[in-house]
Design an enzyme around this catalytic site. Structure first.
Site, PDB file in Angstrom:
ATOM      1  N   LYS A 112       0.874  -1.306  -0.058  1.00  0.00           N
ATOM      2  CA  LYS A 112       0.058   0.135  -0.069  1.00  0.00           C
ATOM      3  C   LYS A 112       0.811   1.073  -0.013  1.00  0.00           C
ATOM      4  O   LYS A 112       0.484   2.357  -0.568  1.00  0.00           O
ATOM      5  CB  LYS A 112      -0.757   0.052   1.368  1.00  0.00           C
ATOM      6  CG  LYS A 112      -1.653  -1.274   1.394  1.00  0.00           C
ATOM      7  CD  LYS A 112      -2.852  -1.333   0.661  1.00  0.00           C
ATOM      8  CE  LYS A 112      -3.722  -2.698   0.747  1.00  0.00           C
ATOM      9  NZ  LYS A 112      -4.824  -2.595  -0.004  1.00  0.00           N
TER      10      LYS A 112
HETATM   11  C1  LIG Z   1      -0.910  -7.806   2.305  1.00  0.00           C
HETATM   12  C2  LIG Z   1      -2.029  -7.641   1.337  1.00  0.00           C
HETATM   13  N1  LIG Z   1      -2.046  -8.522   0.529  1.00  0.00           N
HETATM   14  C3  LIG Z   1      -3.256  -8.305  -0.445  1.00  0.00           C
HETATM   15  C4  LIG Z   1      -4.083  -7.451  -0.397  1.00  0.00           C
HETATM   16  C5  LIG Z   1      -5.132  -7.656  -1.489  1.00  0.00           C
HETATM   17  O1  LIG Z   1      -4.997  -6.495  -2.313  1.00  0.00           O
HETATM   18  P1  LIG Z   1      -6.139  -5.695  -3.263  1.00  0.00           P
HETATM   19  O2  LIG Z   1      -7.232  -5.396  -2.108  1.00  0.00           O
HETATM   20  O3  LIG Z   1      -5.503  -4.749  -3.682  1.00  0.00           O
HETATM   21  O4  LIG Z   1      -6.924  -7.032  -4.086  1.00  0.00           O
HETATM   22  C6  LIG Z   1      -4.322  -6.783   0.658  1.00  0.00           C
HETATM   23  C7  LIG Z   1      -5.306  -5.820   1.142  1.00  0.00           C
HETATM   24  O5  LIG Z   1      -5.519  -5.046   0.104  1.00  0.00           O
HETATM   25  C8  LIG Z   1      -3.145  -6.975   1.489  1.00  0.00           C
HETATM   26  O6  LIG Z   1      -2.806  -5.983   2.568  1.00  0.00           O
HETATM   27  N1  LIG Z   2      -6.588  -5.255   2.175  1.00  0.00           N
HETATM   28  C1  LIG Z   2      -7.013  -3.880   2.263  1.00  0.00           C
HETATM   29  C2  LIG Z   2      -8.508  -3.660   2.171  1.00  0.00           C
HETATM   30  C3  LIG Z   2      -8.694  -2.137   1.605  1.00  0.00           C
HETATM   31  O1  LIG Z   2      -8.298  -2.514   0.298  1.00  0.00           O
HETATM   32  P1  LIG Z   2      -8.058  -0.950  -0.620  1.00  0.00           P
HETATM   33  O2  LIG Z   2      -6.804  -1.474  -1.546  1.00  0.00           O
HETATM   34  O3  LIG Z   2      -9.146  -0.682  -1.304  1.00  0.00           O
HETATM   35  O4  LIG Z   2      -7.713   0.123   0.328  1.00  0.00           O
HETATM   36  C4  LIG Z   2      -6.215  -3.104   3.505  1.00  0.00           C
HETATM   37  O5  LIG Z   2      -5.455  -3.692   3.959  1.00  0.00           O
HETATM   38  O6  LIG Z   2      -6.804  -2.273   4.328  1.00  0.00           O
END
Ligand SMILES: Cc1ncc(COP(=O)(O)O)c(C=O)c1O
Ligand SMILES: N[C@@H](CCOP(=O)(O)O)C(=O)O
Length: 465
Positions: A112
């Site tokens: 993120k």
């Molecule tokens: C460590 C981790 N892996 C995978 C995901 C999944 O990613 P996305 O929500 O973009 O599909 C998340 C949360 O978004 C996460 O925090």
């Molecule tokens: N896994 C995510 C959930 C939120 O997802 P987002 O990519 O839409 O912000 C988290 O870690 O909060």
């Protein structure tokens, strides 16, 4: 660049507008009006370019009209200057076919940070001219929350309210959020699931009583700028593996579908992507949708991969829109039906177009732990359980040409999930020095019921008007 809503009824916006708006006011999600195209030669010219410059060159078509090239480059240099690896998102080889794209060298140790470090700077830039502060309201299953808080803590003209499901994030994820003492940061633990939190956040964007008094913004992947910044590392990895002359496949641990959708965008821009593998845990709505055409909400399960404990997957709407030929009226009707019935059968054209690029795989807890053991014992890598879901899925792709490299996105540092790591390989992953201090600091967090009015009223009372 102009941005349109998937539901067709919201104003068309430029990049600045879309960054500050988050969710479209018709309930849809913004997407560029058209996909910028990079030719073979333009992609070849990106080989060996340092990450911040690569980021500025890949993102330039999306920010055109709102930021100059020089400004964008300066923001990328600032955003990625704080990452603890010189390559920003390094690629690590596991065996002849499998690679890890390590995305956890930012300040909060998850992928993120790649987007949110930039988004924090974009907010600051675009808010300079505004009089009212931006009130960010977000939902997190653990990683978005800490990355967003780090990106905006202490910044002028912005405050953040972050909702997380009480007891359903790891201790380290929670402390990364609740030990931040900046006055513009507010943590709310809700007695419910991530889906409850996300549904409340989306409802607030449509709540006139709130939006008439506050300028609400988003840090979740409903915000286009999040996805845009994530497109860059697909380019970075593919270029190292021979793009534009060689294809690569990507396996992506998936929850809200933002990360894997960024891979789709890279492919639409001309990057040679062989396949995108959507890897899910027991919360397998996406696997069912892609394999069987059945996007219907099931029970939310708590797993050893809490960040992926998601049922309603925000960005799937963007893919459905693409896969129905960008017919906003028909998509709006489909989403309305989903809103009331919690089930959405994909139409045959959507299924066919999605199957052309996406595969889906689901990992059980035992398969997840087994992938962690394989990475450790056969390759000497300690990986986190979310990455392991992706790696399991990558290694299940028997139909793929063995000459095509498969890149698993390593979405979090193993130290964020020490219990699962210990369970898999009997090793306690140490927290990197830069985050160790969160273990001693005092926590600050309000606990509220999973009740929309209670959460809305709390935010309304606390926010700077
Ligand atoms: C460590 C981790 N892996 C995978 C995901 C999944 O990613 P996305 O929500 O973009 O599909 C998340 C949360 O978004 C996460 O925090
Ligand atoms: N896994 C995510 C959930 C939120 O997802 P987002 O990519 O839409 O912000 C988290 O870690 O909060």
């Amino acid at each position: 660049m102009r941005y349109v809503s998937t539901r067709g009824q919201a104003p068309v916006l430029d990049f600045e507008g879309v960054t500050l708006t988050g969710l479209a006011n018709d309930g849809g999600l913004y997407l560029p009006e058209e996909w910028p195209q990079f030719s073979h030669d333009q992609i070849a010219a990106l080989r060996g370019v340092p990450y911040p410059e690569l980021a500025a060159r890949v993102m330039a078509p999306f920010t055109a009209g709102s930021l100059s090239q020089d400004d964008l480059l300066a923001l990328c240099q600032q955003a990625y200057g704080g990452f603890s690896h010189a390559a920003v998102t390094p690629l690590v080889q596991l065996d002849e076919q499998h690679w890890l794209l390590e995305l956890f060298y930012g300040p909060t140790l998850a992928f993120k940070d790649v987007a949110l470090q930039l988004l924090g700077l974009l907010f600051e830039r675009f808010l300079e001219k505004r009089e009212r502060p931006l009130t960010i309201i977000g939902a997190t299953s653990g990683d978005t929350g800490s990355a967003a808080i780090d990106a905006v803590a202490g910044r002028k003209n912005v405050e953040i309210f972050m909702l997380h499901p009480e007891g359903r994030v790891s201790d380290i994820q929670r402390r990364q959020m609740t030990t931040v003492s900046a006055a513009n940061v507010h943590n709310i633990a809700i007695a419910g699931s991530f889906d409850d939190a996300q549904a409340m956040v989306k409802r607030m964007f449509a709540d006139r009583a709130l939006t008439d008094t506050l300028d609400i913004g988003a840090v979740n992947s409903i915000n286009w700028a999040r996805l845009m910044a994530q497109v860059v590392y697909y380019f970075a990895a593919a270029l190292q593996l021979g793009a534009p002359d060689r294809k690569a496949a990507f396996s992506v641990p998936t929850g809200n579908f933002g990360d894997v959708f960024a891979g789709y965008v890279a492919q639409k821009m001309g990057l040679p992507v062989e396949r995108l593998i959507v890897a899910t845990n027991k919360n397998d709505i996406l696997a069912r949708a892609i394999r069987d055409g059945d996007y219907s909400v099931g029970e939310s399960h708590a797993t050893i991969t809490p960040s992926m404990d998601i049922q309603v997957s925000s960005n799937f709407e963007r893919l459905l829109f693409e896969a129905n030929g960008r017919d906003a009226a028909s998509l709006a009707a489909q989403m309305d039906g989903f809103g009331s019935s919690k089930t959405l059968p994909l139409d045959p054209a959507q299924r066919e177009r999605i199957a052309a690029m996406f595969s889906a795989e689901r990992a059980t807890p035992e398969q997840t732990l087994e992938a962690m053991r394989w990475a450790h014992q056969a390759c000497g890598e300690v990986i986190d359980p979310h990455t392991a879901v992706g790696l399991h899925a990558a290694r299940e792709q028997n139909a793929l040409d063995p000459a095509v490299p498969v890149v698993t996105l390593a979405t979090a540092h193993p130290a964020k999930f020490p219990d699962a790591v210990e369970q898999a390989i009997d090793l306690r992953a140490d927290l990197p020095k830069r985050v160790e201090r969160i273990m001693e600091r005092e926590e600050r967090c309000e606990t509220l019921p999973a009740d929309y009015d209670a959460v809305r009223d709390y935010i309304s009372a606390k926010a700077t008007h």
